[in-house]
Design an enzyme around this catalytic site. Structure first.
Site, short mmCIF file in Angstrom:
data_model
loop_
_atom_site.label_atom_id
_atom_site.label_comp_id
_atom_site.label_asym_id
_atom_site.label_seq_id
_atom_site.Cartn_x
_atom_site.Cartn_y
_atom_site.Cartn_z
N VAL A 5 0.83 -1.21 0.00
CA VAL A 5 0.00 0.00 0.00
C VAL A 5 0.87 1.27 0.00
CG1 VAL A 5 -1.60 1.36 1.43
CG2 VAL A 5 -2.03 -1.06 1.03
N LEU A 60 -7.13 -0.53 -2.70
CA LEU A 60 -6.47 -1.08 -3.89
C LEU A 60 -6.36 -2.60 -3.79
CD1 LEU A 60 -3.42 -1.95 -2.90
CD2 LEU A 60 -2.96 0.47 -3.17
N PHE A 71 -16.43 -10.76 -8.40
CA PHE A 71 -16.22 -11.48 -7.14
C PHE A 71 -17.17 -12.66 -6.95
CE2 PHE A 71 -13.11 -10.52 -3.87
CZ PHE A 71 -12.36 -9.57 -4.53
N GLY A 95 -13.64 -21.25 -6.13
CA GLY A 95 -12.24 -21.64 -6.21
C GLY A 95 -11.80 -22.39 -4.98
N CYS A 141 -5.28 -9.54 3.34
CA CYS A 141 -6.38 -8.67 3.78
C CYS A 141 -7.61 -9.44 4.22
CB CYS A 141 -6.74 -7.69 2.68
SG CYS A 141 -5.45 -6.47 2.43
N ARG A 186 0.96 -14.44 1.55
CA ARG A 186 0.39 -14.43 2.90
C ARG A 186 -0.98 -15.12 2.90
NH1 ARG A 186 1.66 -8.16 4.48
NH2 ARG A 186 1.27 -7.87 2.26
P1 NAD Z 1 3.21 -4.63 4.08
O1 NAD Z 1 3.52 -5.63 5.11
O2 NAD Z 1 3.48 -4.95 2.65
O3 NAD Z 1 3.97 -3.27 4.40
C1 NAD Z 1 4.03 -2.69 5.67
C2 NAD Z 1 5.32 -1.90 5.76
O4 NAD Z 1 5.32 -1.20 7.01
C3 NAD Z 1 6.57 -2.79 5.77
O5 NAD Z 1 7.47 -2.34 4.78
C4 NAD Z 1 7.14 -2.63 7.17
O6 NAD Z 1 8.56 -2.71 7.20
C5 NAD Z 1 6.65 -1.23 7.52
N1 NAD Z 1 6.61 -0.96 8.96
C6 NAD Z 1 6.10 -1.73 9.94
N2 NAD Z 1 6.26 -1.12 11.14
C7 NAD Z 1 6.85 0.06 10.89
C8 NAD Z 1 7.27 1.13 11.71
N3 NAD Z 1 7.09 1.10 13.04
N4 NAD Z 1 7.87 2.20 11.13
C9 NAD Z 1 8.05 2.23 9.79
N5 NAD Z 1 7.67 1.24 8.96
C10 NAD Z 1 7.08 0.17 9.50
O7 NAD Z 1 1.68 -4.25 4.30
P2 NAD Z 1 0.61 -3.84 3.19
O8 NAD Z 1 0.12 -5.05 2.49
O9 NAD Z 1 1.13 -2.68 2.39
O10 NAD Z 1 -0.58 -3.34 4.13
C11 NAD Z 1 -0.47 -2.16 4.88
C12 NAD Z 1 -1.84 -1.82 5.44
O11 NAD Z 1 -2.76 -1.57 4.37
C13 NAD Z 1 -2.48 -2.95 6.25
O12 NAD Z 1 -3.24 -2.38 7.28
C14 NAD Z 1 -3.38 -3.63 5.26
O13 NAD Z 1 -4.45 -4.29 5.90
C15 NAD Z 1 -3.87 -2.46 4.45
N6 NAD Z 1 -4.27 -2.78 3.08
C16 NAD Z 1 -3.54 -3.65 2.34
C17 NAD Z 1 -3.91 -3.91 1.03
C18 NAD Z 1 -3.13 -4.90 0.21
O14 NAD Z 1 -3.65 -5.31 -0.83
N7 NAD Z 1 -1.93 -5.28 0.59
C19 NAD Z 1 -5.02 -3.28 0.48
C20 NAD Z 1 -5.72 -2.37 1.24
C21 NAD Z 1 -5.34 -2.12 2.55
#
Ligand code: NAD
Length: 440
Positions: free
Chosen positions: A11, A151, A250, A254, A261, A329
């Site tokens: 994100v 996203l 959706f 599957g 998420c 994941r």
């Molecule tokens: P991710 O694990 O890919 O990235 C998280 C990042 O945060 C990592 O790079 C980690 O090193 C960093 N981080 C953690 N603790 C930290 C700190 N204290 N200081 C600085 N950096 C730190 O996670 P993601 O998939 O990008 O998801 C992030 C958030 O967005 C989550 O809450 C998730 O539920 C939400 N989200 C994810 C998606 C998706 O498709 N991946 C979509 C919508 C919302």
């Protein structure tokens, strides 16, 4: 505008890249030193279509910077986005510790007015907790906004650039104006920004993910019944989705949903419900159906090879939880593969983007290949977990020549029943009768 994005994962990096692409000056902060070093060296640590080009382009133009130093990020920005991970805690609740720790640090560095925006998925009420936390540590002015991200991995850049909607939870008109300006470039055709109070914004994210998961689990449940009564889930899907009140999105049956998420957000929503005395009956059922679906698929394969597991090698196509991502994941593929390995089967796997990360997640217990056909050599069956486009129209002659037994277990319903039967395969898919070669 001067922007700081804290947490440079799927994100955060997409948010930062796309905001820089719109002309903003963006500094990305992450506490993972290795990740930041890679990004500084021009190496993009995740697979996401279109992201590499955007990140490199904006880095070269000097609009995108990477650091581990949160203080400099805070000092050099007007809007600070929080995009750190919010994984499941042991009890299924959402672990907001990274959000709280970043909020604490930001508070300590705050010296003039900033807008602090949470993009991460956080339980309802987090806006109050974070606001109180920051206020307790600083007298500097700030506004806190809930701006959950919608996203999809695999289409994240596209989704950010052209969102269905942007949800902004704030009660401040000045903040609304600032975010309207920031998001303006992504709403050229029509305004897609929806303002609401922070609690509603936080809830909207969970409700959206629970609704999407519900559609998948519903279709999976119907698929089980289809197999029992001789119906074809693919025909049912078309018939059902053609109703404009329902729609086709959706509705794919599957091997169950996974990823970073849906499973964790469902757990957190159930947990929030129980904290407030609300039994999330539907959401719990959605979760159970999803477990059942993965179990059923794994069981079908284990039953097929019962008694000869030690002599069985499975060729696996697809390890990521869905196509166009390297994210494994809570991937159903890994969930099932662990069971196959426990039974003594060998695994030869191919995934266009997720092979390395999946192999590491499985402690190198599987062999991975650079292309799908190499994984087939001397395998007893092909098992498909991910709907990558390149799996949809394969050379069935080569598959048949390489496999020891012409058997395909397809967890994504990629193939036409007649086509695979005529190609000489025994074919097991989801919610459709199994087909045998030569048997009409
Ligand atoms: P991710 O694990 O890919 O990235 C998280 C990042 O945060 C990592 O790079 C980690 O090193 C960093 N981080 C953690 N603790 C930290 C700190 N204290 N200081 C600085 N950096 C730190 O996670 P993601 O998939 O990008 O998801 C992030 C958030 O967005 C989550 O809450 C998730 O539920 C939400 N989200 C994810 C998606 C998706 O498709 N991946 C979509 C919508 C919302």
């Amino acid at each position: 505008m001067k922007i700081c994005v804290v947490g440079v994962g799927y994100v955060g990096l997409v948010t930062a890249g796309c905001l820089a692409e719109a002309g903003n000056n963006v500094v990305c902060v992450d506490n993972d030193e290795e990740k930041v070093a890679k990004l500084k060296a021009g190496i993009i640590p995740i697979y996401e279509p279109g992201l590499t080009e955007i990140v490199k382009h904006n880095e070269q133009l000097g609009r995108l910077h990477f650091t581990t130093d949160l203080r400099s990020g805070v000092d050099n920005s007007f809007i600070i986005f929080l995009a750190v991970g919010t994984p499941s805690a042991q009890d299924g609740s959402c672990d907001t510790s990274a959000i709280l720790s970043v909020a604490r640090e930001i508070a300590d560095y705050l010296n003039d007015y900033k807008i602090i925006v949470t993009k991460s998925t956080v339980p309802v009420g987090t806006h109050r907790v974070v606001t109180d936390l920051i206020k307790s540590r600083t007298s500097a002015p700030f506004d806190y906004v809930s701006n959950p991200e919608f996203l999809k991995e695999g289409a994240a850049v596209e989704d950010f650039m052209s969102p269905d909607r942007i949800i902004v939870g704030t009660n401040s008109l000045a903040v609304q104006k600032a975010l309207q300006q920031l998001y303006g470039p992504f709403m050229r055709k029509r305004t897609r920004i929806v303002f609401m109070n922070p609690a509603s914004a936080e809830m909207t994210k969970y409700a959206a993910n629970a609704m999407l998961a519900t559609r998948i689990s519903f279709m999976n449940e119907v698929s089980v019944l289809c197999e029992k009564v001789g119906a074809d889930i693919e025909l049912v899907r078309h018939g059902l989705g053609s109703d404009s009140r329902i729609g086709l999105a959706f509705l794919f049956p599957g091997v169950g949903f996974g990823g970073s998420c849906l499973p964790k957000d469902i757990r957190a929503l159930i947990r929030t419900g129980s904290e407030h005395g609300v039994d999330m009956t539907i959401t719990k059922a959605v979760q159970q159906v999803n477990v059942n679906q993965q179990e059923r698929f794994a069981a079908r394969i284990k039953d097929y090879f019962r008694g000869r597991e030690e002599k069985t090698t499975l060729a696996i196509w697809g390890l990521a939880f869905k196509a166009k991502t390297d994210d494994v994941r809570e991937s159903p593929a890994l969930y099932c593969i662990k069971q196959f390995l426990d039974r003594g089967m060998k695994i030869k796997a191919y995934d266009p983007a997720a092979a390395g990360v999946a192999r590491a997640a499985l402690n190198n217990a599987i062999e991975t290949f650079q292309n799908g056909y190499d994984a087939l050599d001397n395998a007893n069956a092909l098992v498909i977990f991910t709907d990558w486009q390149e799996f949809r129209n394969p050379d069935f002659g080569t598959i048949k020549a390489k496999l020891k037994e012409p058997v395909i277990f397809d967890g994504r319903n990629l193939y036409d029943l007649d086509l695979v039967r005529e190609a000489g395969f025994e074919y097991h898919s989801i919610g459709r009768r199994p087909t045998l070669p030569g048997v009409p």
